[in-house]
Design an enzyme around this catalytic site. Structure first.
Site, short mmCIF file in Angstrom:
data_model
loop_
_atom_site.label_atom_id
_atom_site.label_comp_id
_atom_site.label_asym_id
_atom_site.label_seq_id
_atom_site.Cartn_x
_atom_site.Cartn_y
_atom_site.Cartn_z
N VAL A 130 5.45 4.25 4.38
CA VAL A 130 4.77 3.40 3.39
C VAL A 130 3.32 3.83 3.25
O VAL A 130 2.80 3.96 2.14
CB VAL A 130 4.85 1.91 3.80
N TYR A 155 2.00 6.78 3.96
CA TYR A 155 1.92 8.12 3.37
C TYR A 155 2.21 8.06 1.87
O TYR A 155 1.53 8.71 1.08
CB TYR A 155 2.91 9.06 4.06
N TRP A 156 3.21 7.28 1.48
CA TRP A 156 3.57 7.19 0.06
C TRP A 156 2.45 6.57 -0.77
O TRP A 156 2.21 6.98 -1.90
CB TRP A 156 4.85 6.38 -0.10
N HIS A 157 1.73 5.62 -0.19
CA HIS A 157 0.64 4.98 -0.92
C HIS A 157 -0.58 5.90 -1.07
O HIS A 157 -1.52 5.55 -1.79
CB HIS A 157 0.22 3.69 -0.23
N GLY A 158 -0.60 7.02 -0.40
CA GLY A 158 -1.73 7.95 -0.56
C GLY A 158 -2.13 8.67 0.70
O GLY A 158 -2.70 9.75 0.65
#
Length: 364
Positions: A324, A326-329
């Site tokens: 989560v 990593y996916w958010h930035g």
């Protein structure tokens, strides 16, 4: 009265919505209802073609090619039917969004920064959709091959209501519901549409009132008022911010959710009011329901989840929050945010296990 300009997400999507996205969503609604009325059997393909055309119109030929390339690579890797390889491919594709040279190249495709960000946000969400399809392909039986074809992947990836910002719908749910043919009633759909529009308009008005009158984000952007505020005032500001975040996502997820209903699909439940939540676990289960289902189905359960040992549960939860973040930035503050949420969930679940011991219950 001027609005608080510091909430980038709200200002960004409202501006795009007014300019083009709402009109394209209205076009999707028209195509969907006409296909349900006249050619129900071919509805997925009508919506797929419309989604591709809308993508081309908004992101240009190069943006469209990027999303199509991501889908093609994901589908090719899924042919090996190895979940680990699929995840590796998904993470690599996601990591390409953060390579400076690639970012600069994509920026040059557009006249404004907002257009580039639209591509960035869209591709980030499409990565989750490609991952969902690819993992379902890895797990499906040979007899189900026709329902996991590349055209079905394109119909899923280019489904327009969820295209730019979600909410996330897993492929198994999407495919099952899209294939189901139900009796179509113009009167019923019209009543759903009218009620839905009234509700979303109310939420939008509430969000606009909050952003024009409360200036929560402007206060947070300056250290001076925060340093001089009491702890009670800081607590009130924090509560006001999460309440605005909740109302904002009632609008941002309410619009595509309404269109999902109009298409005969069941959208993920809208966020639960944060004032009713008292635990990290409930927050993750009830706020972004689509993302929670994705994380549970594709990361938490395959890694063992609550059915494994204590160490296995800790690892499963840690990997879920790591993805989560990593996916958010993947910025440092997101890793801290993910770690604190992981710690909160672990403490809650650990406390529940301790309180479930019969000796402790007797003492209580």
């Amino acid at each position: 009265m001027p609005q608080d300009p510091m909430d980038f997400e709200w200002s960004y999507w409202i501006e795009w919505g007014r300019e083009r996205i709402l009109w394209l969503l209205a076009g999707h609604l028209l195509v969907s209802q006409m296909s349900r009325l006249l050619v129900e059997k071919y509805k997925p393909w009508c919506l797929m073609v419309y989604g591709m055309a809308a993508c081309w119109l908004l992101l240009g030929i190069k943006g469209f090619a990027v999303i199509l390339l991501h889908a093609a690579i994901s589908f090719a890797v899924a042919q090996f039917q190895l979940s680990l390889l699929t995840w590796l491919c998904s993470l690599i594709l996601l990591s390409t969004l953060r390579i400076p040279a690639v970012e600069e190249t994509k920026r040059k495709w557009y006249d404004t920064e907002n257009e580039y960000y639209l591509l960035l946000f869209t591709v980030s969400v499409r990565c989750l959709f490609c991952t969902s399809f690819s993992l379902e392909y890895c797990w499906h039986a040979p007899a189900q091959k026709s329902s996991h074809s590349f055209p079905w992947m394109l119909a899923y990836v280019f489904y327009y209501p969820t295209f730019h910002n979600g909410p996330l719908v897993n492929f198994d749910e999407f495919s099952k519901q899209m294939r189901r043919q139900e009796a179509f009633s113009v009167k019923t759909n019209l009543s759903i549409l009218i009620v839905g529009i009234i509700r979303i308009f109310f939420w939008w008005c509430l969000a606009e009132l909050m952003i024009h009158l409360m200036y929560i984000h402007a206060l947070y952007s300056s250290a001076l008022p925060l340093e001089s505020a009491s702890y009670w005032a800081l607590g009130g500001l924090a509560l006001a911010q999460v309440l605005f975040f909740y109302v904002k996502y009632l609008v941002l997820y309410g619009v595509p959710g309404l269109l999902l209903q109009m298409d005969g699909l069941k959208p993920p439940a809208l966020p639960c009011c944060v004032s009713l939540m008292h635990s990290f676990t409930k927050m993750w289960r009830s706020f972004d329901v689509g993302l929670h289902r994705f994380l549970v189905r594709y990361i938490y359960v395959p890694m063992g989840g609550s059915q494994s040992s204590l160490l296995g549960t800790l690892l499963s939860t840690a990997l879920t929050f790591a993805f989560v973040s990593y996916w958010h930035g993947g910025q440092s503050y997101l890793w801290y945010w993910g770690a604190l949420n992981w710690l909160g969930v672990i403490v809650e679940n650990g406390t529940k296990r301790i309180l479930s011991i019969s000796l402790i219950q007797d003492l209580i």
